[in-house]
Design a protein around this motif. Structure first.
Motif, PDB file in Angstrom:
ATOM      1  N   LEU C 281       0.787  -1.346   0.086  1.00 20.62           N
ATOM      2  CA  LEU C 281      -0.102   0.096  -0.014  1.00 20.62           C
ATOM      3  C   LEU C 281       0.727   1.129  -0.096  1.00 20.62           C
ATOM      4  CD1 LEU C 281      -2.910  -0.997   2.431  1.00 20.62           C
ATOM      5  CD2 LEU C 281      -3.043  -0.715  -0.216  1.00 20.62           C
ATOM      6  N   ALA C 282       2.098   1.182   0.729  1.00 19.86           N
ATOM      7  CA  ALA C 282       2.863   2.383   0.732  1.00 19.86           C
ATOM      8  C   ALA C 282       3.511   2.711  -0.623  1.00 19.86           C
ATOM      9  CB  ALA C 282       4.085   2.036   1.783  1.00 19.86           C
ATOM     10  N   LEU C 283       3.698   1.471  -1.318  1.00 18.57           N
ATOM     11  CA  LEU C 283       4.223   1.612  -2.796  1.00 18.57           C
ATOM     12  C   LEU C 283       3.049   2.085  -3.659  1.00 18.57           C
ATOM     13  CD1 LEU C 283       6.214  -2.032  -2.995  1.00 18.57           C
ATOM     14  CD2 LEU C 283       7.110   0.518  -2.641  1.00 18.57           C
ATOM     15  N   ALA C 284       1.993   1.769  -3.385  1.00 17.56           N
ATOM     16  CA  ALA C 284       0.744   2.222  -4.348  1.00 17.56           C
ATOM     17  C   ALA C 284       0.699   3.641  -4.259  1.00 17.56           C
ATOM     18  CB  ALA C 284      -0.454   1.467  -4.011  1.00 17.56           C
ATOM     19  N   ALA C 285       0.802   4.163  -2.885  1.00 17.05           N
ATOM     20  CA  ALA C 285       0.614   5.476  -2.725  1.00 17.05           C
ATOM     21  C   ALA C 285       1.853   6.252  -3.346  1.00 17.05           C
ATOM     22  CB  ALA C 285       0.765   5.762  -1.275  1.00 17.05           C
ATOM     23  N   ALA C 286       2.953   5.892  -3.204  1.00 16.77           N
ATOM     24  CA  ALA C 286       4.119   6.515  -3.670  1.00 16.77           C
ATOM     25  C   ALA C 286       4.064   6.757  -5.442  1.00 16.77           C
ATOM     26  CB  ALA C 286       5.326   5.882  -3.459  1.00 16.77           C
ATOM     27  N   ALA C 287       3.642   5.523  -5.869  1.00 18.75           N
ATOM     28  CA  ALA C 287       3.399   5.121  -7.505  1.00 18.75           C
ATOM     29  C   ALA C 287       2.336   6.465  -7.941  1.00 18.75           C
ATOM     30  CB  ALA C 287       3.272   3.964  -7.580  1.00 18.75           C
ATOM     31  N   CYS C 288       1.639   6.597  -6.969  1.00 21.23           N
ATOM     32  CA  CYS C 288       0.061   7.485  -7.289  1.00 21.23           C
ATOM     33  C   CYS C 288       0.415   8.740  -7.127  1.00 21.23           C
ATOM     34  CB  CYS C 288      -0.849   6.997  -6.655  1.00 21.23           C
ATOM     35  SG  CYS C 288      -2.534   7.055  -7.512  1.00 21.23           S
ATOM     36  N   GLY C 289       1.663   9.286  -6.599  1.00 15.79           N
ATOM     37  CA  GLY C 289       1.708  10.544  -6.561  1.00 15.79           C
ATOM     38  C   GLY C 289       2.063  11.072  -5.361  1.00 15.79           C
ATOM     39  N   ALA C 290       1.994  10.395  -4.122  1.00 14.36           N
ATOM     40  CA  ALA C 290       1.871  11.113  -2.969  1.00 14.36           C
ATOM     41  C   ALA C 290       3.257  11.852  -2.623  1.00 14.36           C
ATOM     42  CB  ALA C 290       1.647   9.960  -1.688  1.00 14.36           C
ATOM     43  N   ASP C 291       3.163  12.699  -1.611  1.00 14.04           N
ATOM     44  CA  ASP C 291       4.413  13.426  -1.233  1.00 14.04           C
ATOM     45  C   ASP C 291       5.097  12.775  -0.147  1.00 14.04           C
ATOM     46  OD1 ASP C 291       4.180  16.105  -2.826  1.00 14.04           O
ATOM     47  OD2 ASP C 291       2.132  16.128  -2.029  1.00 14.04           O
ATOM     48  N   GLY C 292       4.418  11.656   0.187  1.00 18.14           N
ATOM     49  CA  GLY C 292       5.286  10.889   1.459  1.00 18.14           C
ATOM     50  C   GLY C 292       4.303   9.995   2.185  1.00 18.14           C
ATOM     51  N   ILE C 293       4.658   9.620   3.152  1.00 16.77           N
ATOM     52  CA  ILE C 293       3.838   8.365   3.831  1.00 16.77           C
ATOM     53  C   ILE C 293       4.127   8.648   5.384  1.00 16.77           C
ATOM     54  CG2 ILE C 293       3.562   6.676   1.913  1.00 16.77           C
ATOM     55  CD1 ILE C 293       5.968   5.146   3.469  1.00 16.77           C
ATOM     56  N   ILE C 294       3.185   8.193   6.044  1.00 12.66           N
ATOM     57  CA  ILE C 294       3.432   8.184   7.592  1.00 12.66           C
ATOM     58  C   ILE C 294       2.967   6.918   7.895  1.00 12.66           C
ATOM     59  CG2 ILE C 294       1.036   9.156   7.996  1.00 12.66           C
ATOM     60  CD1 ILE C 294       2.248  10.291  10.547  1.00 12.66           C
ATOM     61  N   VAL C 295       3.929   5.882   8.509  1.00 17.26           N
ATOM     62  CA  VAL C 295       3.668   4.550   8.700  1.00 17.26           C
ATOM     63  C   VAL C 295       3.993   3.824  10.178  1.00 17.26           C
ATOM     64  CG1 VAL C 295       6.047   4.043   7.773  1.00 17.26           C
ATOM     65  CG2 VAL C 295       4.336   2.309   7.446  1.00 17.26           C
ATOM     66  N   GLU C 296       3.200   3.142  10.585  1.00 16.08           N
ATOM     67  CA  GLU C 296       3.379   2.776  11.679  1.00 16.08           C
ATOM     68  C   GLU C 296       4.254   1.538  12.100  1.00 16.08           C
ATOM     69  OE1 GLU C 296      -1.073   3.569  13.792  1.00 16.08           O
ATOM     70  OE2 GLU C 296      -0.412   1.443  13.773  1.00 16.08           O
TER      71      GLU C 296
END
Lengths: 359, 359, 359, 359
Positions: C281-296
């Protein structure tokens, strides 16, 4: 964008042509659906400017989607749909009850007789069952149909059953009183087209994620084929809440009343998922203006092969009918119980029936 | 997993200790909520084995989530919550009506008098308004509260209003009859804790995407603080359907009845989004077993600053009340209209009020 | 309807007045948000007719809802928001990681050091925890904050934590690098107003049933107060699917990019509900153009007091970072790992830390 | 409750019987699906006790619903499904592209050649179109099929098209490479049964409100008939968000990977609703572990008869492929472009084709 133009009942051909001609400025190819109904892709405002002042024009109405024949404005009054010797629609209230699926001679007959005794108006019962798992009980098929027709004969009540496969249409169309198109097949357009080409009354269930407008457009497939005997059925939609099976959308009744002339009934059983919730939901539907309900009931829910948890025990049907009278009254309508005349004769028949089957 | 154990009303300390001791095999730290209520993280089966046979134990019930004090099994009967001189809960039916927001002296007084005349039981009206846009009308604040209190005085009806900010609690707690926690704040736990520490009656609206169990756990925040004057409110959930504003979830009423002793009322207005749908939805709620409704009504919806489209014109309140009687009867309850005694006096007061404001 | 008019950067007062004057035909009270931004309730077409040809006008854009300051067209470029010594926004990609809640000195320090070693850019960790049940672990509060600040000191990484109660604002605003407003409080307008009055960077999570436009209007509450340090966070919405906790809405990223200049990051953890799903899911977000992630992430998920099932074991952080590089590249952006310099020093500090706590 | 028991590849009849016999204590009629697969309604724990220790048993796995043949545990490895001369599944990534509907010779050929040139692996194109309105363009039918087969011939690429009506099965099964069952027909069990009785590769789209488990059970209808050439397709679900058409559920990919051996591809186009969002969503799908994508592309979207807004202009296909390489790499897979060999020959053919049609 779809706009409907309703014409006076005895509009002449020339008057109709005049309407079409005058629309040509805003739409080169308006649709002439009947002697009294024209639709156009022009806006309501443009169509009103073009033809609104003509004496043969009753009104010009813009729709929320593309369902010109199902639209409230497409007719001079509300539709009534025949179900055996009675009708769905108008100021009455129709109760259809019976088991989820036809299982045994005894189950179908006992349940049907109880439905009859309660004053309900029609029988339901699945013979071809759509099941999420390919390994679940799929209905008795033709054998189930025979059992249902016996119950129909014994009670004098019309019978409603689901059609899943268009190849079953010849068989079902000639033997049952109303065909049900289930939620899973609401957008099975091949099936809709085929049923639309007949004149068999049809009960079209809203898909579990279908919008109100998509439901009306599915009905339009039936109406477009010439079949005007269409009743819609709200049966719960899929939402995030999982305490019950589906979220019964009673507000859809209020919106449908604003948009269509078709009768609308409610299935409280599939949404409920538990029999204790069925009566309150049925009452809610009636109070909210439904034209009727279709409810799952069983003479012995504990042994039902399908959806037993939500089946209303037949012993509770009289209480349902008693309370429905009040709920229907709150909607300024009237619930007339089916006359109990054929009961005794049927009881005799039923006795014979059981004897024969038992032997 | 949460299981509640309800004890007899005059259980002694020793008997309570005995319950706790016997639970120690399955749960080292059961919660003692009161003299008659213990909860445990053990399963219902395990708890039943441990203490089910004790004479002081009324019953042992497993819950669907962690809401021991809100659970149906947590009390010997259903809760009733005071609202001014009347109560919500029991076999009656309570009607709360008034404008979305308090706008002007004339609007609040005229609307309130009409609410009073219709036989409804309480007034509503927003003074601090939560609005999706920061630039939308946010309510009159303290000035609105003053106007509302004048209407309360004139009509003799209790007044319900929303609290958004815990810093407003001292002001509102001493002046209004019931605090509403809105859908957006249903999981604003700081606000819930603060209200839970008071004894002011509170109307907790279900969040627009809150499950039934999450709603009960939000109520538990209030109950856990010691405030037992809690009424729940179903007001529509968010689904894919956009023909109306929210999907009124009447089935939630049937599920809540299985899970909690708290009264539940329904707001038909926010779900409807259009005034023509409000009465049918109110009737549906009543037929489905609600303890009451809270409905937006306005003396002149066309000039309302907020939600005018869904405001029921006050002229329609008598028809609502007339039809509610039938719907409430279908749920085997009774709608008793508020006595019309103070009306005339209030009318005089109202005349003065208007004169003074006009001069 | 809201339309924004963006002006050239060195627009004079007279030029601004000219814009406002010319709008008077279509809107008597346009809003002047700054020297370069005016909004109006007139349509984009009407506003364009009125002022579109003026040289000081960069563009006139109609919005999908009422969020003039958050709108893409409200600025000359995209926003960048500071997070400690780095920024969120632009062509980079920011990784924030850490435990759901701060639990013990050892847990917070070990997890934080591993986050640092992986090349991630910031720490997260809850000290005040919003919990559905009032009986669940509610965070360590001030003690948790102290532990988090020690980890911040040791790693040199900025720290992000959630604020639930506006009374905690003075404490948190002065000690942490970014305040998180959680999904449950996205429409807690009192809280938003209060944070909007500060200049502390804020991470605004989308509510679990909030539309994209409602999220932008919630951000507008912050921006309207003058706080421009706003980052949005998609964290999954509530739908009918229950195989995971929430439905991660990556398409929201594409829509937000069309509508706002604010940076948008993604929380893949709460949607996943299971740690094995977090990296995809983190990879999907990044590929889709997110500026970053916040992950537990947690040094020992099996003993986590909260959300352990979805915590990424810290051992998997390097693999996450390795794969993120490719996913970020597919979005034509670049992931620059945080420089590993302070690590050793921190390790020493950490050794001392543990010793001290243990003594 | 369904539990599957996977047996070693060369299990003998006696060993199989032994498994069935030993299960008789917990389930009188376990299902023998093949020489290596048995399923039972007993719990995984009970089945494990009964047969888990037998040497011929590879593993015993409990399922989340009733899909024994689709279950991950039902096979010794992951499935691969043929599509022309290539396969879907394994560590590769398959790109299927083409117009929403086949419209004209020129449109189909130009689009197909561009698909070929981009290195994509297969063509798509609707000839029988399910449309919400009965008055919308319903596809060219047999004529469209002819045009598609010409494009298939010219490009050497396999062709995928939707089947709506089981009466079209003989025609389509012999002429196309893969049949698509659309979202509306996912639970059209008559259609599924009929396709299940063939050996044509089939692409089964998830219904717009179907849970992951319901999708697997729909696939089971195909597998149960003996057709093992099944590929699943996530294409967006219906939620409250309406900024785009459907919510692309990338998390479903992670859950499906835990539950089934069937390949899963993604349709980013229908969810997007706008072409600018298609590439980001395609990348998200690839990064999240999809086995491929099926994307709508058109040589001139502005004149498309259907879904033009979401059609990716063919000029953007190379950029899609370039960026997909990175996204696929992030999922530890590899995108191998289709070899460009047949292009020139096809271009010649295409020139002839157009000449012939034009004459």
């Amino acid at each position: 964008m779809t706009t409907v133009i309703l014409l006076q009942e005895h509009t002449t051909r020339d008057q109709l042509s005049d309407v079409v001609d005058r629309l040509s400025d805003v739409d080169k190819s308006p649709n002439v659906h009947s002697d009294t109904l024209v639709s156009t892709s022009a806006s309501a405002a443009a169509a009103r400017d073009a033809v609104g002042a003509l004496p043969q024009v009753v009104h010009v109405q813009g729709l929320t989607a593309d369902y010109p024949k199902a639209a409230l404005g497409a007719r001079h009054g509300m539709s009534k749909v025949r179900l055996g010797s009675s009708v769905i629609g108008g100021n009455g209230f129709t109760v259809i009850a019976g088991p989820c699926s036809v299982e045994t001679p005894d189950q179908m007959m006992r349940t049907s007789m109880a439905v009859r005794a309660s004053g309900a108006h029609a029988l339901r019962g699945g013979v071809f069952k759509p099941r999420t798992s390919p390994y679940a009980f799929q209905g008795l098929g033709r054998d189930g149909l025979s059992l249902a027709l016996e119950a129909r004969e014994a009670t004098g009540l019309p019978f409603v059953t689901e059609i899943m496969d268009l190849r079953d249409l010849p068989l079902l169309a000639e033997s049952v009183d109303m065909l049900q198109v289930g939620a899973r097949n609401m957008q099975n357009y091949s099936l809709l087209r085929e049923i639309g080409s007949t004149r068999v009354p049809v009960l079209l269930k809203r898909g579990l994620a279908a919008t109100i407008d998509e439901t009306l457009m599915a009905a339009e497939y039936l109406l477009d084929g010439g079949n005007e005997q269409v009743v819609l059925c709200e049966r719960g939609i899929r939402t995030f809440e999982s305490s019950y099976r589906f979220t019964l959308d009673v507000a859809a009744l209020t919106v449908l009343r604003e948009r269509t002339h078709l009768p609308v009934i409610v299935d409280p059983s599939h949404a409920a998922g538990a029999s204790g919730r069925v009566i309150p939901l049925a009452l809610a539907a009636a109070a909210c203006g439904a034209d009727g309900i279709i409810v799952e009931s069983h003479c012995d829910p504990s042994v039902a092969k399908c959806d037993g948890a939500q089946a209303l025990p037949v012993e509770q049907l009289p209480d349902l009918m008693r309370r429905l009278r009040f709920a229907v009254a709150s909607a300024d309508r009237r619930l007339v119980l089916n006359s109990p005349a054929p009961q005794r004769q049927a009881a005799v028949l039923y006795g014979q029936e059981v004897t024969q089957k038992a032997s």
